[in-house]
Design an enzyme around this catalytic site. Structure first.
Site, PDB file in Angstrom:
ATOM      1  N   GLU A 111       0.851  -1.210   0.000  1.00  0.00           N
ATOM      2  CA  GLU A 111       0.000   0.000   0.000  1.00  0.00           C
ATOM      3  C   GLU A 111       0.878   1.248   0.000  1.00  0.00           C
ATOM      4  OE1 GLU A 111      -2.794  -0.294   3.246  1.00  0.00           O
ATOM      5  OE2 GLU A 111      -3.742  -2.061   2.391  1.00  0.00           O
TER       6      GLU A 111
ATOM      7  N   HIS B 261      -7.790   1.587   1.293  1.00  0.00           N
ATOM      8  CA  HIS B 261      -7.719   1.329   2.743  1.00  0.00           C
ATOM      9  C   HIS B 261      -8.520   2.389   3.522  1.00  0.00           C
ATOM     10  CE1 HIS B 261      -5.096  -0.637   6.085  1.00  0.00           C
ATOM     11  NE2 HIS B 261      -6.289  -0.307   6.566  1.00  0.00           N
ATOM     12  N   LEU B 262      -9.802   2.399   3.241  1.00  0.00           N
ATOM     13  CA  LEU B 262     -10.683   3.413   3.845  1.00  0.00           C
ATOM     14  C   LEU B 262     -11.551   2.859   4.969  1.00  0.00           C
ATOM     15  CD1 LEU B 262     -12.055   5.423   0.745  1.00  0.00           C
ATOM     16  CD2 LEU B 262     -10.237   6.059   2.344  1.00  0.00           C
ATOM     17  N   GLY B 263     -11.341   1.561   5.317  1.00  0.00           N
ATOM     18  CA  GLY B 263     -12.218   0.926   6.305  1.00  0.00           C
ATOM     19  C   GLY B 263     -12.399   1.744   7.575  1.00  0.00           C
TER      20      GLY B 263
HETATM   21  N1  LIG Z   1      -9.595  -1.820   6.569  1.00  0.00           N
HETATM   22  C1  LIG Z   1      -9.504  -1.175   7.698  1.00  0.00           C
HETATM   23  O1  LIG Z   1      -9.366   0.039   7.710  1.00  0.00           O
HETATM   24  C2  LIG Z   1      -9.616  -1.909   8.971  1.00  0.00           C
HETATM   25  C3  LIG Z   1      -9.165  -3.198   9.056  1.00  0.00           C
HETATM   26  N2  LIG Z   1      -9.246  -3.867  10.240  1.00  0.00           N
HETATM   27  C4  LIG Z   1      -8.759  -5.244  10.261  1.00  0.00           C
HETATM   28  O2  LIG Z   1      -9.831  -6.127  10.499  1.00  0.00           O
HETATM   29  C5  LIG Z   1      -9.331  -7.318  11.057  1.00  0.00           C
HETATM   30  C6  LIG Z   1     -10.256  -7.791  12.174  1.00  0.00           C
HETATM   31  O3  LIG Z   1     -10.294  -6.841  13.230  1.00  0.00           O
HETATM   32  P1  LIG Z   1     -11.090  -7.176  14.578  1.00  0.00           P
HETATM   33  O4  LIG Z   1     -12.385  -7.794  14.245  1.00  0.00           O
HETATM   34  O5  LIG Z   1     -11.081  -5.945  15.370  1.00  0.00           O
HETATM   35  O6  LIG Z   1     -10.149  -8.260  15.214  1.00  0.00           O
HETATM   36  P2  LIG Z   1     -10.558  -9.329  16.307  1.00  0.00           P
HETATM   37  O7  LIG Z   1      -9.306  -9.747  16.928  1.00  0.00           O
HETATM   38  O8  LIG Z   1     -11.671  -8.843  17.150  1.00  0.00           O
HETATM   39  O9  LIG Z   1     -11.125 -10.539  15.437  1.00  0.00           O
HETATM   40  C7  LIG Z   1     -10.310 -11.359  14.645  1.00  0.00           C
HETATM   41  C8  LIG Z   1     -10.947 -12.728  14.663  1.00  0.00           C
HETATM   42  O10 LIG Z   1     -10.218 -13.558  13.770  1.00  0.00           O
HETATM   43  C9  LIG Z   1     -10.197 -14.845  14.327  1.00  0.00           C
HETATM   44  N3  LIG Z   1      -9.139 -15.639  13.737  1.00  0.00           N
HETATM   45  C10 LIG Z   1      -7.807 -15.593  14.010  1.00  0.00           C
HETATM   46  N4  LIG Z   1      -7.164 -16.497  13.254  1.00  0.00           N
HETATM   47  C11 LIG Z   1      -8.103 -17.100  12.488  1.00  0.00           C
HETATM   48  C12 LIG Z   1      -8.043 -18.119  11.504  1.00  0.00           C
HETATM   49  N5  LIG Z   1      -6.882 -18.689  11.143  1.00  0.00           N
HETATM   50  N6  LIG Z   1      -9.186 -18.507  10.909  1.00  0.00           N
HETATM   51  C13 LIG Z   1     -10.370 -17.945  11.247  1.00  0.00           C
HETATM   52  N7  LIG Z   1     -10.491 -16.983  12.199  1.00  0.00           N
HETATM   53  C14 LIG Z   1      -9.354 -16.573  12.789  1.00  0.00           C
HETATM   54  C15 LIG Z   1     -10.019 -14.607  15.801  1.00  0.00           C
HETATM   55  O11 LIG Z   1     -10.427 -15.722  16.557  1.00  0.00           O
HETATM   56  C16 LIG Z   1     -10.895 -13.393  16.034  1.00  0.00           C
HETATM   57  O12 LIG Z   1     -12.184 -13.794  16.456  1.00  0.00           O
HETATM   58  C17 LIG Z   1      -7.908  -7.005  11.495  1.00  0.00           C
HETATM   59  O13 LIG Z   1      -7.026  -7.538  10.529  1.00  0.00           O
HETATM   60  C18 LIG Z   1      -7.836  -5.504  11.418  1.00  0.00           C
HETATM   61  O14 LIG Z   1      -6.556  -5.060  11.200  1.00  0.00           O
HETATM   62  C19 LIG Z   1      -9.803  -3.305  11.347  1.00  0.00           C
HETATM   63  C20 LIG Z   1     -10.243  -2.027  11.318  1.00  0.00           C
HETATM   64  C21 LIG Z   1     -10.160  -1.209  10.119  1.00  0.00           C
HETATM   65  O1  LIG Z   2      -7.299  -0.353  12.296  1.00  0.00           O
HETATM   66  C1  LIG Z   2      -6.903  -1.021  11.343  1.00  0.00           C
HETATM   67  O2  LIG Z   2      -6.522  -2.200  11.433  1.00  0.00           O
HETATM   68  C2  LIG Z   2      -6.846  -0.413  10.033  1.00  0.00           C
HETATM   69  O3  LIG Z   2      -6.543  -1.075   9.094  1.00  0.00           O
HETATM   70  C3  LIG Z   2      -7.066   1.031   9.879  1.00  0.00           C
HETATM   71  O4  LIG Z   2      -5.938   1.523   9.229  1.00  0.00           O
HETATM   72  P1  LIG Z   2      -5.673   3.106   9.135  1.00  0.00           P
HETATM   73  O5  LIG Z   2      -5.538   3.601  10.541  1.00  0.00           O
HETATM   74  O6  LIG Z   2      -6.844   3.705   8.433  1.00  0.00           O
HETATM   75  O7  LIG Z   2      -4.398   3.248   8.371  1.00  0.00           O
END
Ligand SMILES: NC(=O)C1=CN([C@@H]2O[C@H](COP(=O)(O)OP(=O)(O)OC[C@H]3O[C@@H](n4cnc5c(N)ncnc54)[C@H](O)[C@@H]3O)[C@@H](O)[C@H]2O)C=CC1
Ligand SMILES: O=C(O)C(=O)COP(=O)(O)O
Length: 596
Positions: free
Chosen positions: A272, A294-296
């Site tokens: 990215e 990457h706007l999540g």
């Molecule tokens: N695009 C973005 O801007 C954002 C992306 N994210 C990403 O979203 C993802 C999830 O975040 P949260 O839900 O807060 O995390 P979390 O830790 O609450 O949930 C992750 C889940 O994945 C499960 N897990 C771990 N390994 C696994 C596997 N091999 N197979 C199946 N399940 C598995 C865990 O048991 C857990 O329940 C993270 O990668 C985070 O970085 C989060 C916020 C914003």
């Molecule tokens: O919180 C996360 O895991 C995200 O991916 C958010 O990423 P950012 O802070 O928007 O660069």
């Protein structure tokens, strides 16, 4: 209540570096107490060259906090991730250096979940393509006929905070929900009407839409490749608002090109921003991909949340308190930390006293196992990590530069292991009360006679316990009264003194006149005595040695009932010549200097 943040010796406030866009809501909290430097657009080399000036670093997903960056960050105490994923921070290197890594585990989950739903609907209804076609002046209604999501099956990999929020929203849209997550909470899944399956193999062929919400870790890297995509329905669409690297971008592009899946909604990429011409860039260009940069987490609300969350934690850490959500440190409740705090200082003192008092210069030294027993009320604390860390720091402080090691709850176990210090923690609720205090701590050393120094490690600063004299009991008991540390037992001797400043500890025949002799010699050397405490042999040991009480030969062996300790708090240093002059005459068997 937040504690004050101390300036450094030159009166400068701690500095925090923020190389990415972080909402001002949190930064305002920092500005009153810290020097805040927002430096957007730093390249990795710039970061390396300036990080040494900073006490804290606040990042989002763009900054790579690598081992070299952490090594160059000599003053760094905290790396704060204003978001969830910490895959851009080298956690192992941070832990080794005692740098606390914090994140904001809940601040942006709603934003990420809503963005997933936005991509889901965009893919289902061709929103991206239809919009750009319209902007080009076209009116292509039949080209962009979509599908409804109601009644379709959404398969979710990772039913954590984001995954569950997506499930609830998708449930509201009338979707059937299936999830795979080996660590999911079954009752939470049931409450959101999610069917949990035992294996990923149960998902691929069922999904009309598949969304991934796991962290990027070894077990999830490359989780979806060509063979998994080949098992999906040709009408299925795939969504990724978690991390690039979990779906093989080249395989996904091929699946779209071959028509073996119908569409993709992608927010995150392996690199990215994507490399021009690379697999991510080509995936983005595909007409059946809806892509966002990457706007999540990019909503006003989420950015406020994560900013306030991590900035508050940075302030806590820099004022010596514990953060709410450290990724590489144990969670300790504030009330628990308050009860532990007076004992933190006691344990550091006991460690330092142990190393200084029981060392014999010139003697062969051995590796040691310590039994550390928490007695009385302190034994009921669920965690003793801060006490463990304080002991390790105290044991090492007389022999190594503990400032540079930055020993704390994050790295204490690692540091102890590296230095050959083995500490067994034990709890006993009754003992301290029977001794008359509400809580106490006992440190007892067991020196391994089979491992003389040099057999395991050539490190000059490795911890080597002193070789005990034949019958010497290497034990220290400490307690806290009115927030002040006391030593209640030192070796065989029962005592009660406040360990602070320079102490001269003499072992002597328990007969009249010893105090006068030592006091006289110190007086003529110009050493002022602040306090003095006499310590007889502990009553339990006295009982044991009643029958065998003999006079000590003066060689430091076999302390017996006829001996006592004299502990003198003195002003200023005691010259080595003066210390030596005390030993061997007038019943003084031994004299040691300890600086606390
Ligand atoms: N695009 C973005 O801007 C954002 C992306 N994210 C990403 O979203 C993802 C999830 O975040 P949260 O839900 O807060 O995390 P979390 O830790 O609450 O949930 C992750 C889940 O994945 C499960 N897990 C771990 N390994 C696994 C596997 N091999 N197979 C199946 N399940 C598995 C865990 O048991 C857990 O329940 C993270 O990668 C985070 O970085 C989060 C916020 C914003
Ligand atoms: O919180 C996360 O895991 C995200 O991916 C958010 O990423 P950012 O802070 O928007 O660069």
């Amino acid at each position: 209540m937040p504690l004050p943040i101390h300036t450094d010796g030159l009166g400068q406030r701690p500095k925090v570096l923020i190389p990415e866009k972080v909402s001002t809501d949190g930064l305002k909290l920092l500005q009153a107490k810290l020097e805040v430097h927002e430096r957007k657009g730093l390249d990795p080399q710039d970061l390396l060259s300036i990080i040494g000036e900073y006490d804290a670093l606040i990042v989002r997903s763009e900054t790579k906090v690598t081992a070299p960056v952490l090594a160059a960050g000599k003053r760094l105490r905290v790396v704060a991730r204003a978001g969830v994923g910490v895959d851009n921070v080298d956690l192992e290197a941070a832990t080794k250096r005692g740098i606390i890594v914090v994140n904001s585990p809940t601040g942006n989950i709603n934003a990420a979940a809503e963005h997933t739903i936005a991509l889901l609907m965009s893919v289902a209804r061709n929103i991206g393509n239809a919009c750009s076609s319209l902007k080009q002046g076209k009116w292509e209604r039949s080209k962009y006929v979509g599908v409804e999501v109601k009644g379709k099956t959404l398969c979710i990999i990772g039913l954590g905070k984001v995954g569950l929020t997506v499930a609830r929203a998708a449930g509201g849209l009338g979707m059937e929900l299936v999830a795979y997550d080996p660590y999911a909470n079954p009752s939470l899944a049931a409450s959101a009407n999610v069917e949990l399956v035992q294996s990923l193999d149960d998902l691929w062929s069922r999904a009309d839409f598949l969304t991934i919400h796991t962290p990027l870790i070894a077990s999830t890297k490359g989780m979806i490749g060509a063979s998994e995509l080949a098992r999906m329905k040709p009408t299925a669409c795939i969504l990724n608002v978690a991390r690039g690297g979990m779906i093989d971008e080249t395989a996904l592009l091929s699946a779209l090109e071959e028509g073996s899946i119908a569409g993709a909604g992608i927010d995150v990429f392996t690199s990215e921003p994507p490399q021009p011409g690379g697999s991510a860039a080509r995936l983005i260009e595909h007409p059946r991909t809806v892509a966002t940069p990457h706007l999540g987490a990019s909503t006003v609300e989420a950015q406020e949340n994560v900013s306030i969350d991590v900035c508050t934690q940075v302030l806590s850490i820099l004022s010596g308190q514990l953060p709410r959500s450290a990724v590489n440190a144990p969670i300790i409740l504030p009330e628990e930390y308050r009860t532990l705090q007076p004992f933190v200082s006691l344990l550091e003192t006991i460690g330092s006293l142990y190393t200084q008092y029981f060392s014999r210069p010139g003697e062969r030294q051995l590796r040691t196992t310590f039994d550390l027993t928490y007695e009385g009320s302190i034994a009921s604390n669920t965690t003793t990590k801060p006490l463990f860390a304080a002991l390790v720091k105290g044991l090492l402080s007389p022999v190594t530069n503990t400032e540079s090691l930055n020993i704390n709850i994050v790295n204490a176990e690692l540091v102890a292991k590296e230095r050959g210090i083995l500490i067994n923690e034990q709890r006993s609720r009754e003992k301290a009360e029977s001794e008359g205090y509400s809580a106490s701590v006992t440190l007892r050393a067991r020196v391994d006679p089979r491992s003389p120094s040099g057999t395991r490690s050539a490190r000059a600063d490795s911890f080597m316990a002193p070789r005990p004299s034949a019958l010497e009991d290497q034990v220290i008991v400490g307690f806290v009264s009115n927030n002040t540390s006391y030593i209640g037992r030192l070796g065989h001797f029962s005592t009660s003194f406040i360990p602070s400043g320079t102490l001269l500890i003499c072992r002597n025949h328990d007969s009249p006149g010893r105090i006068g002799v030592v006091g006289g010699k110190l007086g003529s050397a110009g050493v002022n005595i602040r306090f003095m405490s006499v310590a007889p042999v502990d009553k339990e040991i006295g009982e044991e040695s009643k029958d065998s009480a003999v006079t000590d030969s003066g060689n430091g062996v076999a302390p017996v009932k006829t001996e006592a300790l004299m502990i003198l708090g003195v002003d200023g240093p005691v010259e080595e010549e003066v210390r030596k002059s005390l030993i061997g005459t007038d019943g003084v068997l031994d004299a040691r200097i300890v600086d606390i």
